[in-house]
Design a protein around this motif. Structure first.
Motif, PDB file in Angstrom:
ATOM      1  N   THR A 139       0.803  -1.237   0.000  1.00 24.82           N
ATOM      2  CA  THR A 139       0.000   0.000   0.000  1.00 24.82           C
ATOM      3  C   THR A 139       0.831   1.280   0.000  1.00 24.82           C
ATOM      4  O   THR A 139       0.303   2.348  -0.314  1.00 24.82           O
ATOM      5  N   ASN A 152      -2.374  -0.390  -5.181  1.00 27.07           N
ATOM      6  CA  ASN A 152      -3.800  -0.093  -5.306  1.00 27.07           C
ATOM      7  C   ASN A 152      -4.596  -1.376  -5.552  1.00 27.07           C
ATOM      8  O   ASN A 152      -5.390  -1.465  -6.505  1.00 27.07           O
ATOM      9  N   LEU A 158      -6.602  -6.896  -0.159  1.00 27.10           N
ATOM     10  CA  LEU A 158      -6.030  -6.290   1.045  1.00 27.10           C
ATOM     11  C   LEU A 158      -6.624  -6.912   2.308  1.00 27.10           C
ATOM     12  O   LEU A 158      -5.906  -7.180   3.277  1.00 27.10           O
TER      13      LEU A 158
END
Length: 390
Positions: A139, A152, A158
């Motif tokens: 990140t 991204n 994530l």
């Protein structure tokens, strides 16, 4: 020659669907040829942090032999196992693969010994955790795009990186700060794909550490015979093929063990699906317990294997000697950079605005954590060997 390939299962209702991803922190146009999770996987593969895994320790430092696992080969093996399990369960294979490939990118040089050394010197500044460092790499630290730092990645990737081992009750600093950007629901379990990636990691390192330990001569097949699951496989092969070439016997045993563990996991997970009846990916997150799991018998076998591996491999005197060297290399560099940040490369010096501060310590930890084993040894020599070129 005949083929009996298993049919591709239908997508499970509780699988993550890239068509309904919660998106990315920075909006991007979609790709007509690749799903959002495929793009995540590809970004991870092309990242600097992933490439560096080629020269980062699994157990043995890179120069000890070309055939031992590195973080890169381990990650590829985890990805293969995760993809196979995901397919059997009707999950999104690309998401499972992306998570498997990403799970170790935050590891330091010299494996867990490097992490422990860095955590010790970072303790006054918030500590160091390789899972948090993985998140930082994905990140913040990757610098590949004009519009943003990091890769991204999608919310689902994530989330899986953060919670692949379960809910986070005390998140480390980077993950906690990211919550304001993208709420990752830290108090729930992750997707089934993330759970698959986590257990594929267990399958890979258990079996391939057995392979590497045998190759290094740290123990023999006969030493493994008292262990549940592992012992019977080696016993059967030793009886059936008493004159087999050791390397062939080991490969056959590892192949069988991986198959046994994958089959156990798929069978147990299918039984849990029937019992728990999750109807969506969010339902999996809300179960309050893992959906993907080994049977109780396999969990017991895994528990029995760990002390053997710690005693005979992870804390073998040859490994301990490398651990001692690794600690000195990591901590020597950290202390020097904290005392004299002007000895850092210019691009890292520029990130330090207040020498000696926690922020400065974090920059130095990022620099050291990103090093490969080889680079760390060379950098230490340049800094501390008076005869070395700087």
């Amino acid at each position: 020659m005949s083929s009996t390939a298993a049919p591709t299962p239908l997508r499970a209702p509780f699988a993550c669907d890239p068509q309904h991803s919660r998106g990315r922190a920075y909006a991007e146009e979609g790709s007509g040829e690749r799903s959002a999770f495929q793009r995540d996987r590809d970004r991870i593969v092309h990242s600097t942090a992933f490439r560096r895994l080629q020269y980062k320790t699994q157990v043995f430092v890179f120069h000890e032999g070309d055939h031992y696992r590195t973080r890169l080969t381990h990650s590829l093996e985890v990805a293969q196992i995760a993809r196979s399990i995901a397919r059997a369960l009707g999950l999104d294979e690309d998401l499972a693969e992306a998570l498997a490939l990403a799970h170790d990118v935050g590891h330091t040089c010299f494996g867990h010994s490097g992490e422990e050394a860095l955590n010790e010197v970072m303790r006054p500044y918030g500590g160091f955790d390789h899972n948090d460092q993985t998140f930082r790499a994905l990140t913040l630290l990757e610098r590949r795009y004009i519009a943003f730092n990091g890769l991204n990645l999608t919310w689902e990737t994530l989330e899986g990186v953060v919670k692949h081992n379960g809910p986070l009750t005390n998140p480390p600093p980077t993950i906690k700060a990211f919550q304001s950007v993208c709420d990752l629901k830290l108090d729930t379990y992750a997707s089934a794909e993330a759970q698959v990636a986590a257990l594929a990691d267990d399958i890979a390192y258990n079996n391939h550490d057995i392979d590497d330990g045998l190759r290094a001569g740290l123990f023999t097949p006969h030493d493994l015979l008292p262990l549940p699951v592992v012992g019977p496989v080696f016993d059967e092969l030793l009886r059936a093929h008493p004159g087999a070439e050791p390397v062939r016997l080991t490969h056959e045993a590892v192949r069988r063990l991986i198959n046994i563990m994958v089959t156990d996991l798929v069978t147990e997970t299918r039984a849990r699906v029937v019992a728990l009846k999750p109807t969506s990916a969010d339902a999996v997150r809300a179960l309050g317990q893992p959906l993907v799991a080994f049977s109780s018998a396999m969990q017991a076998a895994d528990k029995a294997l760990r002390p053997f591996m710690f005693d005979r491999m992870y804390r073998h005197y040859r490994v301990n000697r490398m651990i001692a060297k690794a600690r000195r290399v990591v901590q020597d560099m950290f202390h020097l950079f904290m005392e004299m940040p002007q000895t850092l490369p210019p691009e890292w010096q520029r990130q330090i605005t207040e020498p000696g501060s926690p922020a400065a310590a974090r920059v130095i930890a990022d620099y050291i954590a990103g090093m490969t084993d080889r680079y760390a040894l060379e950098e230490h020599r340049r800094l501390f060997d008076l005869t070395a070129k700087t």
